[in-house]
Write a protein that holds these residues in place. Structure first.
Motif, PDB file in Angstrom:
ATOM      1  N   VAL A   7       0.844  -1.198   0.000  1.00 11.46           N
ATOM      2  CA  VAL A   7       0.000   0.000   0.000  1.00 11.46           C
ATOM      3  C   VAL A   7       0.879   1.249   0.000  1.00 11.46           C
ATOM      4  O   VAL A   7       1.842   1.335   0.770  1.00 11.46           O
ATOM      5  N   ALA A   8       0.529   2.213  -0.859  1.00  4.02           N
ATOM      6  CA  ALA A   8       1.184   3.528  -0.804  1.00  4.02           C
ATOM      7  C   ALA A   8       0.129   4.584  -0.494  1.00  4.02           C
ATOM      8  O   ALA A   8      -1.009   4.474  -0.959  1.00  4.02           O
ATOM      9  N   ILE A   9       0.527   5.583   0.277  1.00  5.66           N
ATOM     10  CA  ILE A   9      -0.348   6.746   0.503  1.00  5.66           C
ATOM     11  C   ILE A   9       0.337   7.954  -0.119  1.00  5.66           C
ATOM     12  O   ILE A   9       1.470   8.300   0.248  1.00  5.66           O
ATOM     13  N   LEU A  10      -0.340   8.573  -1.076  1.00 12.74           N
ATOM     14  CA  LEU A  10       0.182   9.807  -1.677  1.00 12.74           C
ATOM     15  C   LEU A  10      -0.418  10.984  -0.904  1.00 12.74           C
ATOM     16  O   LEU A  10      -1.643  11.136  -0.855  1.00 12.74           O
ATOM     17  N   GLY A  11       0.452  11.785  -0.275  1.00  9.36           N
ATOM     18  CA  GLY A  11      -0.042  12.877   0.591  1.00  9.36           C
ATOM     19  C   GLY A  11      -0.143  12.406   2.029  1.00  9.36           C
ATOM     20  O   GLY A  11      -1.046  12.797   2.764  1.00  9.36           O
ATOM     21  N   ALA A  12       0.819  11.532   2.411  1.00 10.09           N
ATOM     22  CA  ALA A  12       0.737  10.836   3.701  1.00 10.09           C
ATOM     23  C   ALA A  12       0.902  11.750   4.908  1.00 10.09           C
ATOM     24  O   ALA A  12       0.583  11.352   6.030  1.00 10.09           O
ATOM     25  N   THR A  13       1.407  12.974   4.700  1.00 10.25           N
ATOM     26  CA  THR A  13       1.631  13.866   5.850  1.00 10.25           C
ATOM     27  C   THR A  13       0.474  14.832   6.076  1.00 10.25           C
ATOM     28  O   THR A  13       0.484  15.608   7.026  1.00 10.25           O
ATOM     29  N   GLY A  14      -0.524  14.816   5.203  1.00 13.75           N
ATOM     30  CA  GLY A  14      -1.623  15.773   5.313  1.00 13.75           C
ATOM     31  C   GLY A  14      -2.712  15.296   6.250  1.00 13.75           C
ATOM     32  O   GLY A  14      -2.602  14.240   6.888  1.00 13.75           O
ATOM     33  N   ALA A  15      -3.801  16.085   6.323  1.00  8.90           N
ATOM     34  CA  ALA A  15      -4.901  15.761   7.231  1.00  8.90           C
ATOM     35  C   ALA A  15      -5.512  14.409   6.853  1.00  8.90           C
ATOM     36  O   ALA A  15      -5.732  13.548   7.709  1.00  8.90           O
ATOM     37  N   VAL A  16      -5.770  14.193   5.570  1.00  6.21           N
ATOM     38  CA  VAL A  16      -6.412  12.948   5.132  1.00  6.21           C
ATOM     39  C   VAL A  16      -5.413  11.790   5.168  1.00  6.21           C
ATOM     40  O   VAL A  16      -5.721  10.692   5.650  1.00  6.21           O
ATOM     41  N   GLY A  17      -4.194  12.028   4.684  1.00  5.74           N
ATOM     42  CA  GLY A  17      -3.195  10.958   4.638  1.00  5.74           C
ATOM     43  C   GLY A  17      -2.867  10.424   6.019  1.00  5.74           C
ATOM     44  O   GLY A  17      -2.753   9.204   6.232  1.00  5.74           O
ATOM     45  N   THR A  18      -2.711  11.310   6.997  1.00  2.53           N
ATOM     46  CA  THR A  18      -2.404  10.891   8.373  1.00  2.53           C
ATOM     47  C   THR A  18      -3.557  10.040   8.917  1.00  2.53           C
ATOM     48  O   THR A  18      -3.339   9.024   9.582  1.00  2.53           O
ATOM     49  N   GLN A  19      -4.775  10.485   8.609  1.00  4.57           N
ATOM     50  CA  GLN A  19      -5.942   9.729   9.076  1.00  4.57           C
ATOM     51  C   GLN A  19      -6.025   8.370   8.391  1.00  4.57           C
ATOM     52  O   GLN A  19      -6.435   7.380   9.004  1.00  4.57           O
ATOM     53  N   MET A  20      -5.613   8.311   7.109  1.00  2.00           N
ATOM     54  CA  MET A  20      -5.635   7.016   6.404  1.00  2.00           C
ATOM     55  C   MET A  20      -4.760   5.992   7.123  1.00  2.00           C
ATOM     56  O   MET A  20      -5.140   4.824   7.247  1.00  2.00           O
ATOM     57  N   LEU A  21      -3.597   6.452   7.590  1.00  2.00           N
ATOM     58  CA  LEU A  21      -2.698   5.544   8.309  1.00  2.00           C
ATOM     59  C   LEU A  21      -3.399   4.959   9.525  1.00  2.00           C
ATOM     60  O   LEU A  21      -3.319   3.761   9.798  1.00  2.00           O
ATOM     61  N   GLU A  22      -4.093   5.827  10.266  1.00  7.01           N
ATOM     62  CA  GLU A  22      -4.833   5.356  11.453  1.00  7.01           C
ATOM     63  C   GLU A  22      -5.929   4.385  11.060  1.00  7.01           C
ATOM     64  O   GLU A  22      -6.155   3.374  11.729  1.00  7.01           O
ATOM     65  N   CYS A  23      -6.631   4.691   9.973  1.00  5.44           N
ATOM     66  CA  CYS A  23      -7.738   3.820   9.544  1.00  5.44           C
ATOM     67  C   CYS A  23      -7.232   2.441   9.134  1.00  5.44           C
ATOM     68  O   CYS A  23      -7.876   1.432   9.398  1.00  5.44           O
ATOM     69  N   LEU A  24      -6.059   2.414   8.479  1.00  8.89           N
ATOM     70  CA  LEU A  24      -5.508   1.112   8.086  1.00  8.89           C
ATOM     71  C   LEU A  24      -5.262   0.255   9.322  1.00  8.89           C
ATOM     72  O   LEU A  24      -5.533  -0.947   9.336  1.00  8.89           O
ATOM     73  N   THR A  25      -4.772   0.887  10.397  1.00  8.30           N
ATOM     74  CA  THR A  25      -4.519   0.154  11.645  1.00  8.30           C
ATOM     75  C   THR A  25      -5.833  -0.289  12.271  1.00  8.30           C
ATOM     76  O   THR A  25      -6.016  -1.464  12.590  1.00  8.30           O
ATOM     77  N   GLU A  26      -6.729   0.678  12.455  1.00  5.05           N
ATOM     78  CA  GLU A  26      -7.997   0.389  13.147  1.00  5.05           C
ATOM     79  C   GLU A  26      -8.775  -0.722  12.464  1.00  5.05           C
ATOM     80  O   GLU A  26      -9.426  -1.533  13.106  1.00  5.05           O
TER      81      GLU A  26
END
Ligand code: NAP
Length: 341
Positions: A7-26
């Motif tokens: 999985v890659a996140i483009l824009g991983a440091t932004g508001a949505v990208g940071t939240q995506m990381l959390e969602c992948l974990t949750e």
């Protein structure tokens, strides 16, 4: 557990990208290799994720090599430049920007409404606009009761809808007010947001309506497969940090009773009914953005008949709030990625 996906996140440091990381974990998404991509400004920073140390890379086409799923969380121009490169290298992309949403060969998906559309993707799937997702999740079960022909919507959109820069402006203004200092110049919005409301989101698009206001109609038609749907929308930026709120009036082709509407909303996936004006505490009476932040459900309340509609049962008005960084963006994207597994 499904096979692991790179999985890659483009824009991983932004508001949505940071939240995506959390969602992948949750959501326990089966992540194999994880790539975090952002601008050159962020390259080299280290992010801890599930016991791994992941170094942020500058987003370049080669970075998508070997990726199965790419979650897009960058602005339109970056999405347009880079995401077709990811598709070309074999990845399936779920993108949050506006860049591809209305393209004919790109499904626009809200899993509670049109999960079946994922099946005809050609490598790229778009996530709808955040206010569109939050308004449509509760509209859909009501549409199934009486067929919605028209929507009148006013949105009250949080500062974080404009990403990290939006949050930063509001926090800086609130801080300056708290310290009794002169307010800094606006950095993300056209004017001061603290103690203010800004009735413009996006640029002028159609007969005085803004681009954000037209998204609800144009994207709503595509998601709900209702090409004739008419939407009259006013979008307003409000000094709330997180969670968009919307006042929505629906007009139906077939009469819908309030009892049936409440029952359908109470049973609808992704919705929480909070509709009791007699409740002891305010947050049990109706949805408010303070309480809908950092969770995934769209809360719906203030359900009542549209007393301006002379035809009994043909109009229903409600109020809803939802976390636009989560369900309006990151969670929706990860849910779509789950449909791909
Ligand atoms: N915020 C919301 O509520 C929301 C809701 C729905 C959809 N969206 C959409 O989601 C996308 C991201 O929004 P956001 O609110 O998360 O924005 P944001 O907080 O401003 O984040 C933007 C991201 O893009 C990256 N970026 C900037 N320039 C880049 C470049 N040249 N190459 C690669 N990456 C670059 C930034 O990296 P650096 O940190 O290195 O600059 C950052 O990671 C936008 O398309 C937005 O319209 C946002």
């Amino acid at each position: 557990m499904a096979d692991k996906k790179n999985v890659a996140i483009l824009g991983a440091t932004g508001a949505v990208g940071t939240q995506m990381l959390e969602c992948l974990t949750e959501r326990d998404f089966p992540v194999g290799e994880l790539k975090l991509l952002a601008s050159a400004r962020s390259a080299g920073k280290v992010v801890e994720w599930c016991g791994r140390e992941v170094v942020i890379e500058e987003a370049r086409p080669e970075a998508f090599e070997g990726m199965d799923i790419v979650l897009g969380a960058a602005d339109d121009d970056i999405a347009k430049a880079l995401l077709p490169e990811a598709v070309r290298r074999g990845a399936t992309v779920v993108d949050n920007s506006h860049a591809f949403r209305l393209d004919e060969d790109v499904p626009l998906v809200v899993p509670e409404i049109n999960p079946q559309d994922v099946a005809w993707n050609k490598g790229l799937i778009s996530n709808p606009n955040c206010a569109t997702i939050i308004g449509l999740v509760p509209t859909w079960p009501l549409h199934k009761l009486g067929h919605v022909s028209r929507m009148i919507v006013s949105t009250y959109q949080a500062a974080s809808g404009a990403g990290v820069p939006g949050m930063r402006q509001l926090e800086n203004e609130l801080g300056a007010i708290g310290r009794g200092e002169e307010l800094p110049e606006p950095t993300a919005f056209v004017d001061q947001l603290a103690s203010n409301l800004i009735p413009q989101i996006g640029s002028e698009k159609f007969e005085g309506f803004t681009s954000e206001e037209m998204k609800l109609q144009n994207e709503g038609r595509k998601i709900m497969h209702l090409p004739e749907l008419r939407v009259n929308c006013t979008c307003v930026r409000v000094p709330v940090l997180r969670s968009h709120s919307e006042s929505i009036t629906l007009e139906f082709e077939e009469p819908v009773s309030l009892e049936d509407a409440r029952e359908a909303l109470a049973a609808a996936p992704g919705v929480k009914l909070v509709d009791d004006l007699g409740a002891d505490v305010a947050h049990d009476r109706y949805p408010m953005p303070l309480y809908t932040s950092d969770q995934d459900l769209i809360w719906v309340g203030r359900i009542r008949r549209d007393i301006s509609n002379p035809e009994q049962g043909r109009g229903i008005t409600f109020w809803c709030c939802g976390d636009q960084i989560r369900k309006g963006a990151a969670t929706n994207a990860v849910q779509v990625a789950e449909l791909l597994l």
